[in-house]
Scaffold this motif. Structure first.
Motif, mmCIF file in Angstrom:
data_model
loop_
_atom_site.group_PDB
_atom_site.id
_atom_site.type_symbol
_atom_site.label_atom_id
_atom_site.label_comp_id
_atom_site.label_asym_id
_atom_site.label_seq_id
_atom_site.Cartn_x
_atom_site.Cartn_y
_atom_site.Cartn_z
ATOM 1 N N TYR A 199 1.332 14.419 21.202
ATOM 2 C CA TYR A 199 1.368 13.303 20.266
ATOM 3 C C TYR A 199 1.527 11.989 21.033
ATOM 4 O O TYR A 199 2.246 11.914 22.027
ATOM 5 N N HIS A 200 0.868 10.958 20.551
ATOM 6 C CA HIS A 200 0.930 9.643 21.182
ATOM 7 C C HIS A 200 1.770 8.692 20.327
ATOM 8 O O HIS A 200 1.742 8.769 19.089
ATOM 9 N N PRO A 201 2.509 7.782 20.961
ATOM 10 C CA PRO A 201 3.279 6.784 20.196
ATOM 11 C C PRO A 201 2.348 5.898 19.376
ATOM 12 O O PRO A 201 1.187 5.670 19.750
ATOM 13 N N TYR A 202 2.865 5.386 18.273
ATOM 14 C CA TYR A 202 2.060 4.495 17.451
ATOM 15 C C TYR A 202 2.973 3.540 16.691
ATOM 16 O O TYR A 202 4.167 3.780 16.520
ATOM 17 N N SER A 203 2.371 2.440 16.224
ATOM 18 C CA SER A 203 3.073 1.440 15.430
ATOM 19 C C SER A 203 2.324 1.215 14.129
ATOM 20 O O SER A 203 1.090 1.274 14.095
ATOM 21 N N VAL A 204 3.081 0.941 13.065
ATOM 22 C CA VAL A 204 2.502 0.691 11.749
ATOM 23 C C VAL A 204 3.185 -0.533 11.149
ATOM 24 O O VAL A 204 4.412 -0.674 11.230
ATOM 25 N N VAL A 205 2.392 -1.413 10.544
ATOM 26 C CA VAL A 205 2.910 -2.595 9.860
ATOM 27 C C VAL A 205 2.482 -2.528 8.395
ATOM 28 O O VAL A 205 1.289 -2.374 8.095
ATOM 29 N N ASP A 206 3.448 -2.633 7.481
ATOM 30 C CA ASP A 206 3.183 -2.674 6.042
ATOM 31 C C ASP A 206 3.682 -4.004 5.492
ATOM 32 O O ASP A 206 4.746 -4.494 5.912
ATOM 33 N N THR A 207 2.950 -4.585 4.569
ATOM 34 C CA THR A 207 3.345 -5.880 4.002
ATOM 35 C C THR A 207 3.201 -5.852 2.485
ATOM 36 O O THR A 207 2.393 -5.101 1.925
ATOM 37 N N ASN A 230 -0.436 -0.053 6.697
ATOM 38 C CA ASN A 230 -1.106 0.056 8.002
ATOM 39 C C ASN A 230 -2.036 -1.139 8.197
ATOM 40 O O ASN A 230 -3.247 -1.004 8.402
ATOM 41 N N LEU A 231 -1.443 -2.312 8.112
ATOM 42 C CA LEU A 231 -2.186 -3.575 8.141
ATOM 43 C C LEU A 231 -3.090 -3.700 9.364
ATOM 44 O O LEU A 231 -4.195 -4.231 9.291
ATOM 45 N N LEU A 232 -2.632 -3.186 10.518
ATOM 46 C CA LEU A 232 -3.388 -3.322 11.764
ATOM 47 C C LEU A 232 -4.444 -2.239 11.923
ATOM 48 O O LEU A 232 -5.082 -2.143 12.976
ATOM 49 N N ASN A 233 -4.607 -1.393 10.897
ATOM 50 C CA ASN A 233 -5.646 -0.361 10.892
ATOM 51 C C ASN A 233 -5.527 0.577 12.093
ATOM 52 O O ASN A 233 -6.519 0.954 12.711
ATOM 53 N N HIS A 234 -4.292 0.961 12.408
ATOM 54 C CA HIS A 234 -4.058 1.831 13.564
ATOM 55 C C HIS A 234 -4.347 3.283 13.185
ATOM 56 O O HIS A 234 -3.811 3.796 12.212
ATOM 57 N N ARG A 235 -5.202 3.951 13.951
ATOM 58 C CA ARG A 235 -5.524 5.352 13.718
ATOM 59 C C ARG A 235 -4.556 6.225 14.508
ATOM 60 O O ARG A 235 -4.424 6.071 15.723
ATOM 61 N N TYR A 236 -3.905 7.131 13.820
ATOM 62 C CA TYR A 236 -2.908 7.952 14.501
ATOM 63 C C TYR A 236 -2.833 9.330 13.862
ATOM 64 O O TYR A 236 -3.304 9.547 12.737
ATOM 65 N N VAL A 237 -2.247 10.270 14.615
ATOM 66 C CA VAL A 237 -2.017 11.635 14.152
ATOM 67 C C VAL A 237 -0.525 11.888 14.217
ATOM 68 O O VAL A 237 0.095 11.714 15.273
ATOM 69 N N ASP A 238 0.052 12.282 13.090
ATOM 70 C CA ASP A 238 1.488 12.536 13.044
ATOM 71 C C ASP A 238 1.796 13.996 12.747
ATOM 72 O O ASP A 238 2.939 14.415 12.819
ATOM 73 N N PHE A 239 0.731 14.748 12.427
ATOM 74 C CA PHE A 239 0.911 16.174 12.187
ATOM 75 C C PHE A 239 -0.386 16.896 12.534
ATOM 76 O O PHE A 239 -1.377 16.800 11.808
ATOM 77 N N GLY A 240 -0.371 17.613 13.653
ATOM 78 C CA GLY A 240 -1.493 18.465 14.022
ATOM 79 C C GLY A 240 -2.845 17.811 13.896
ATOM 80 O O GLY A 240 -3.092 16.730 14.424
#
Length: 678
Positions: A626-634, A651-661
């Protein structure tokens, strides 16, 4: 939202003073004159009284600030009710103001902003969410609705199938650390109590009728309303939510779509005595969602449908110095899982029906030596299933298997509360009919000491347990092989902490150590290309952690910064891949900022950084970390007297991430809506 209140009212005169917290008088918004104030009264005054200013005020004015009022809220961090300011534990309370300001669409999303809470969503809008605390798993915490355990013994994946909506909630209490002596089995590493709101006897300031509607990205649509009947002290709410989802299968079909309906009724009626009442609850929650690759990377058109019925009765009775709080509840859950959506002829669907019946009694009484609580709980868990449990003597339709087990527990606790010191010590004795478990004792003790006017230190030691779920015991289907002889999980925990509180600034920090035995998890031997997931007891896990939170409340803005660090040492083999317990958040940082822009217009920004340990096998068979990630909500809110308009970006910055498998999360999600109060 967090403004100081100045209410101009006439004074009320009370000729008798009871042992109620000062928050009883705060809600009146008036001066309270107590005619007789004895030495014994001063001795038993709650710790919250320390905040009352000694400065002279006008005769018809009361000065109340948010910190004082929240500090006085009674929380369930012990068997006997205590004010939040008296609790000798790490307890986080999300208030109604916090809930309404947050850029979220579900209770699950709301919990993401608590540093010690790990929320792993396989789909948005709370389609399927695993919630854990301090490095545990979704099976190791208890979810309560108004103090009633609503956990599903089939699987922790269904714990957040809730009949209520955000409009129903008064506050959410998050108790971090073992809670078996408070909530019984399944509270291995923490508990989350969702408290709903009832109309008051006076409608002044109440929202008796509320309607809400939202729409947004990916075909998202949600509408709901709430009607409160203040004369009957009851309310009825309902909501519907749907979305097309944000992904498609290889064949081009929607595989993360969602639709759900909730209905919730609650009420309260007085009994023979003015100090006695009966609360009643009834709820329905139904939802169906495309399960993408939730449970198997080989199939990307999975689907699940869940329907849950919730009923409960709660009494609150006083007889002399004794207080009785009995509860009676029954929950039923229907669960249908389709590995290939709509193709039962290829792979049979998994069907389950669970029934949970419970009866509990919690009692307490006050003496000059403190407050003593005692009681018992009976809880019966039953399942009939297409594949979980032992073969039924008389199969019925799709249900060929089943299992029934009963949990019986007794608890005893004593609390000593003074102006500067709180001590809570007790134990729970638990017996379960499954696997012939004998009565086992789990003790605990919490203590806090107030230093000066702004500091408090606390320490605690607690032991806890959790019974295996029916899925962990019997799910031997496809790529999974369960062990019906699993042992219960057990945990011992030590915690040290410090709290600072002032009118504009609050801060807290804690260091804790958890020692888990017989930890249950699903693991896979990566050395074997044909290996399956197996449920096992992972022997021991040592978890060392640190958590801190700082909140600042000024007249022009409010902000909060929280951080949690975890480090686990475990008896594991390097070739074992874990599905849950070995995947934890090493670092989690959350921050929030609430800022008024112009009159009636405000902005709320939430930031979250997560760094998860563990790995998963992707669809090509490659093992990935798993890779670290950041999320911004407004959330941008326009607040008028009778209505509220708002726009949100998750997810304002449209960051693509995997948090489960193998379940990638959506990018930026836009939404707008309104809320009207009649």
């Amino acid at each position: 939202m967090y403004k100081t209140l100045f209410n101009q009212r006439k004074a009320l005169v009370f000729k008798q003073f009871t042992h109620k917290g000062w928050s009883l008088f705060a809600c009146l918004g008036r001066v309270v004159v107590i005619s007789v104030l004895s030495a014994s009264t001063l001795r038993n005054a709650t710790a919250a009284s320390r905040h009352i200013s000694t400065d002279e005020e006008p005769a018809d004015t009361v000065h109340i600030d948010k910190e004082l009022t929240i500090d006085d809220v009674e929380v369930t961090a012990s068997r006997a009710p205590l004010a939040l300011g008296q609790a000798a534990r790490m307890v986080t309370v999300l208030t109604r103001d916090d809930i309404q300001a947050a850029p979220v669409q579900s209770i699950n999303d709301l919990l993401k902003n608590a540093a010690g809470v790990d929320v792993r969503q396989r789909g948005p809008i709370g389609a399927q969410t695993d919630v854990s605390i301090r490095g545990g798993t979704q099976e190791q915490i208890t979810i309560l609705l108004n103090g009633i355990n609503i956990c599903d013994p089939q699987t922790g994946h269904n714990a957040f199938v809730l009949p209520c909506s955000l409009d129903d909630i008064q506050r959410i209490e998050i108790l971090e650390g073992p809670a078996a002596r408070i909530y019984g089995t399944s509270s291995l590493i923490g508990a989350i109590n969702i408290v709903t709101t009832l109309p008051t006897s006076s409608s002044e300031g109440d929202e008796n009728k509320v309607f809400r509607a939202e729409s947004g990205s990916f075909g998202y649509l949600s509408a709901g309303g709430r009607i409160a009947f203040d004369r009957q002290r009851s309310s009825l709410s309902a909501s519907y939510t749907r979305s097309d989802g944000y992904s498609r299968s290889k064949n081009g079909s929607l595989n993360s779509d969602y639709s759900g309906f909730n209905a919730f009724y609650q009420g309260e009626t007085p009994l023979l005595s003015q100090h006695s009442s009966l609360k009643y609850y009834a709820g329905l929650s139904t939802k169906g969602f495309g399960s993408n690759t939730f449970y198997s990377a080989k199939y990307d058109e999975q689907y699940e449908s869940i329907t849950k019925f919730y009923t409960a009765l709660q009494g609150d009775m006083g007889a002399g110095i004794f207080h009785f709080h009995p509860s009676l509840y029954w929950n039923r859950t229907h669960d249908r899982f389709e590995l290939i959506r709509g193709k039962e002829d290829k792979i049979p669907f998994n069907r389950h029906r669970t029934d949970v019946f419970g009866l509990s009694l919690n009692s307490w009484f006050d003496t000059p030596l403190g407050r003593t609580a005692f009681g018992a709980e009976f809880r019966n868990e039953d399942i009939v299933s297409s594949n979980l449990g032992e073969p039924l003597n008389e199969p019925a339709g799709n249900y060929q298997f089943g299992l029934n087990r009963t949990n019986l527990s007794f608890h005893l606790e004593h609390n000593i509360v003074t102006r500067h010191f709180t001590l809570s010590a007790g134990l729970v004795a638990v017996k379960n009919t499954w696997n012939q478990m004998p009565f086992t004792l789990y003790p605990g003790i919490d203590a806090s000491l107030r230093i000066g006017e702004h500091w408090k230190v606390y320490a605690s030691y607690n032991e806890s347990l959790r019974m295996p779920s029916f899925t962990e015991l019997y799910y031997s289907v496809g790529e999974h092989k369960a062990d019906k002889y699993l042992k219960p999980e057990e945990l011992r925990a030590v915690e040290l902490g410090v709290k600072f509180f002032a009118p504009k600034l609050t801060a807290k920090a804690a260091v804790f150590h958890h020692h888990q035995r017989n930890t249950i998890d699903w693991v896979m031997d990566t050395r074997d290309a044909e290996a399956t997931w197996q449920s096992v007891n992972l022997t021991r896990i040592n978890n060392l952690g640190f958590e801190t939170d700082v909140s600042c409340q000024l007249s022009i803005f409010h902000c909060q910064l929280s951080y949690c660090y975890l480090h686990q040492q475990k008896d594991e083999l390097p070739y074992l891949q874990s599905q849950y317990s070995l995947e934890y958040l090493r670092h989690k940082l959350t921050a929030s900022l609430g800022l008024p822009l112009v009159s009636r217009l405000s902005l709320e920004v939430k930031y979250r950084f997560q760094d998860r340990m563990g790995s998963y096998t992707d669809t090509s068979g490659q093992q990935r970390t798993y890779h670290p990630y950041s999320v911004v909500d407004t959330r941008l809110t326009w607040q008028a007297d009778a209505y509220t308009l708002y726009a949100e970006a998750n997810n304002l910055l449209n960051h693509r991430y995997v948090d489960f498998g193998n379940v990638p999360q959506p990018g930026c999600w836009l939404m707008a809506g309104f809320r009207y109060a009649f």
